[in-house]
Scaffold this motif. Structure first.
Motif, short mmCIF file in Angstrom:
data_model
loop_
_atom_site.label_atom_id
_atom_site.label_comp_id
_atom_site.label_asym_id
_atom_site.label_seq_id
_atom_site.Cartn_x
_atom_site.Cartn_y
_atom_site.Cartn_z
N ASP A 255 0.82 -1.22 0.00
CA ASP A 255 0.00 0.00 0.00
C ASP A 255 0.85 1.26 0.00
N LYS A 298 -0.07 -6.45 3.38
CA LYS A 298 -1.39 -6.06 2.89
C LYS A 298 -2.51 -6.77 3.65
N ILE A 299 -3.60 -6.07 3.85
CA ILE A 299 -4.79 -6.66 4.46
C ILE A 299 -5.65 -7.26 3.35
N GLY A 346 -6.59 -1.53 2.13
CA GLY A 346 -5.79 -1.39 3.34
C GLY A 346 -6.62 -1.37 4.61
N LEU A 347 -6.30 -0.42 5.48
CA LEU A 347 -6.93 -0.34 6.80
C LEU A 347 -8.43 -0.05 6.72
N TRP A 349 -10.53 -1.74 5.35
CA TRP A 349 -11.26 -3.00 5.50
C TRP A 349 -11.45 -3.41 6.96
N ILE A 350 -10.71 -2.79 7.84
CA ILE A 350 -10.67 -3.27 9.23
C ILE A 350 -11.20 -2.21 10.18
N ASP A 351 -12.16 -2.60 11.00
CA ASP A 351 -12.51 -1.82 12.18
C ASP A 351 -12.81 -2.83 13.29
N LEU A 355 -13.16 -6.82 12.12
CA LEU A 355 -12.06 -7.70 12.52
C LEU A 355 -12.58 -8.88 13.32
N GLN A 453 -5.30 -12.28 8.62
CA GLN A 453 -5.96 -11.28 7.77
C GLN A 453 -4.98 -10.62 6.83
N LEU A 454 -3.71 -10.92 6.98
CA LEU A 454 -2.66 -10.30 6.17
C LEU A 454 -2.18 -11.24 5.08
#
Length: 455
Positions: A255, A298-299, A346-347, A349-351, A355, A453-454
């Motif tokens: 990213d 990367k996520i 990237g981020l 996708w995640i909260d 998660l 997740q990575l």
């Protein structure tokens, strides 16, 4: 890094993750040979669906009927079936590089419409041109009924130019936001694209009666330009090659772009006349692609996560909608990007909510847990529609894992197989937690970690 770790990294980026049948191959092949195999296995074949399609003529008849229910039902069922077919191709096909590249283009040239035949057309454009010429891809997408419909170029006429397509062509598809062009260039290119439309059967038409034939000024050039001229002028700009190269680098490598590497790659991409495979060769055959900073950096997007799980853990689905509900609640459905800018990365996708859901999904698939959750309200994603509660695996038997097919995996080092990176502390914690449990539980526990997740 040994060959297996390098190949695991390669297949997670040039494909959708390691397949349970290929573990030994990943150990024995060099990364260069594996990449060559991925290139060789990149034949284009039209996706087949279980749901019968209709001809454009039949679709036209349905669209003219007073009763819209048959048309709406066809669109819903065909779109759903086509999505499942592509999903299955990502999981089972050896054409990993082509499908991953097509998936990238789907997010880059994002369209969101209900017309099933238009959707099929543009996805096949992505799949067919995935590893070919970016020049050809831009022209095919720009003339596709899905794009012309989605960005309103059907309404772009000389008496009243519509700027939607010309703006996104430069801002999102070729040059990047605010890069090189001005608002005046957008207006002038909109005039050039007047008349680009499609007929009742969805076929591209260049309607000369609706085309503005006057002189235009675009990126410092003067002429009686049409849409073809505008695209060619854009592609003459090295900035276009750099914008596309950077976006590909961020999707396939990291990213955080290495500007020096991106510049070098873009120059080679430009000199190749926008040959996509040449660019991918430069990336996947480089030493820096395997550097530590790019491993596990990367996520996974929801599609990458779910497809990757299904590649490593074979399963049967009694209700095939179940698997797509996972992606839906995580915010990504094929054929349904949130807007013209495509999906986040990237981020994004995640909260705290997503998660926890991501970490629970492997256990739900294995039948250890259930998932009862409503999709997160988001007008960009749901377009103002009311969403029903999604209940996954309520009966504990809608998904059946074929554990016997992966006995060879269960008895190996699951940490090195499943995680991009691992550390002794994490391994000890998970091993201690599963000390009195089966190897199946150990596998699910590893897949339920944030590290999984990575990629």
């Amino acid at each position: 890094m040994n060959n297996f770790l390098k190949n695991k990294h390669l297949i997670s980026r040039a494909g959708f993750g390691i397949h349970h049948n290929d573990i030994e191959k990943y150990k024995n092949l060099s990364p260069k040979k594996l990449y060559q195999e991925l290139k060789n296995n990149s034949e284009y074949k039209v996706l087949l669906t279980d749901f019968p399609t209709v001809t454009p003529e039949q679709y036209l008849e349905m669209s003219k009927a007073q009763d819209r229910k048959p048309l709406n039902q066809f669109n819903n069922l065909y779109n759903k079936n086509f999505r499942k077919s592509w999903h299955s191709q990502m999981i089972n096909s050896p054409y990993q590089l082509r499908e991953k590249m097509a998936f990238f283009w789907h997010g880059h040239f994002a369209t969101r419409i209900q017309h099933a035949l238009f959707n099929k057309e543009i996805i096949e454009i992505f799949r067919k041109n995935a590893l070919g010429s970016f020049r050809d891809l831009v022209f095919d997408v720009s003339k596709s009924s899905a794009m012309l419909n989605f960005l309103n170029n059907q309404q772009n006429k000389k008496a009243k130019p519509n700027e939607n397509f010309s703006r996104e062509l430069m801002e999102l598809f070729t040059l990047g936001r605010g890069n090189l062009y001005t608002e005046k260039d957008i207006k002038e290119s909109a005039r050039a694209f007047t008349g680009w439309s499609y007929n009742e059967l969805g076929e591209f038409t260049d309607n000369k009666k609706q085309h503005d034939a006057g002189e235009k000024v675009f990126l410092g050039r003067n002429g009686n330009f049409d849409g073809t001229d505008i695209i060619n002028i854009i592609l003459e700009q090295p900035e276009c090659a750099e914008f596309i190269t950077k976006k590909i680098y961020q999707f396939f490598v990291n990213d955080i772009a290495d500007e020096k590497i991106v510049k070098s790659l873009s120059q080679k991409f430009y000199k190749s006349n926008y040959d996509i495979l040449t660019l991918m060769d430069e990336i996947f055959l480089s030493d820096w692609f395997y550097s530590d900073e790019n491993i596990g950096s990367k996520i996974k997007s929801p599609v990458e996560l779910i497809v990757g799980i299904r590649r490593i853990m074979p399963m049967d689905l009694q209700n095939k909608d179940t698997i797509y509900n996972f992606e839906k609640i995580l915010g990504q459905e094929l054929l349904q990007p949130p807007n013209v800018a495509g999906w986040p990365t990237g981020l994004a996708w995640i909260d705290s909510s997503t998660l926890l859901i991501r970490m629970k999904i492997p256990s739900v698939m294995a039948g250890y847990k259930t998932l009862d959750i409503e999709p997160k309200p988001n007008d960009d994603v749901n377009m103002g529609k009311e969403e029903n509660k999604v209940i996954v695996n309520q009966n504990q038997n809608t998904i059946t894992i074929h554990w016997d097919s992966i006995n060879n995996i269960l008895n190996q080092d699951l940490f090195s197989i499943l995680l991009p990176k691992s550390n002794e502390k994490l391994q000890n914690t998970i091993l201690q937690f599963n000390s009195d449990k089966s190897r199946k539980h150990l596998m699910i526990s590893i897949m339920s970690t944030p590290e999984y997740q990575l990629c």
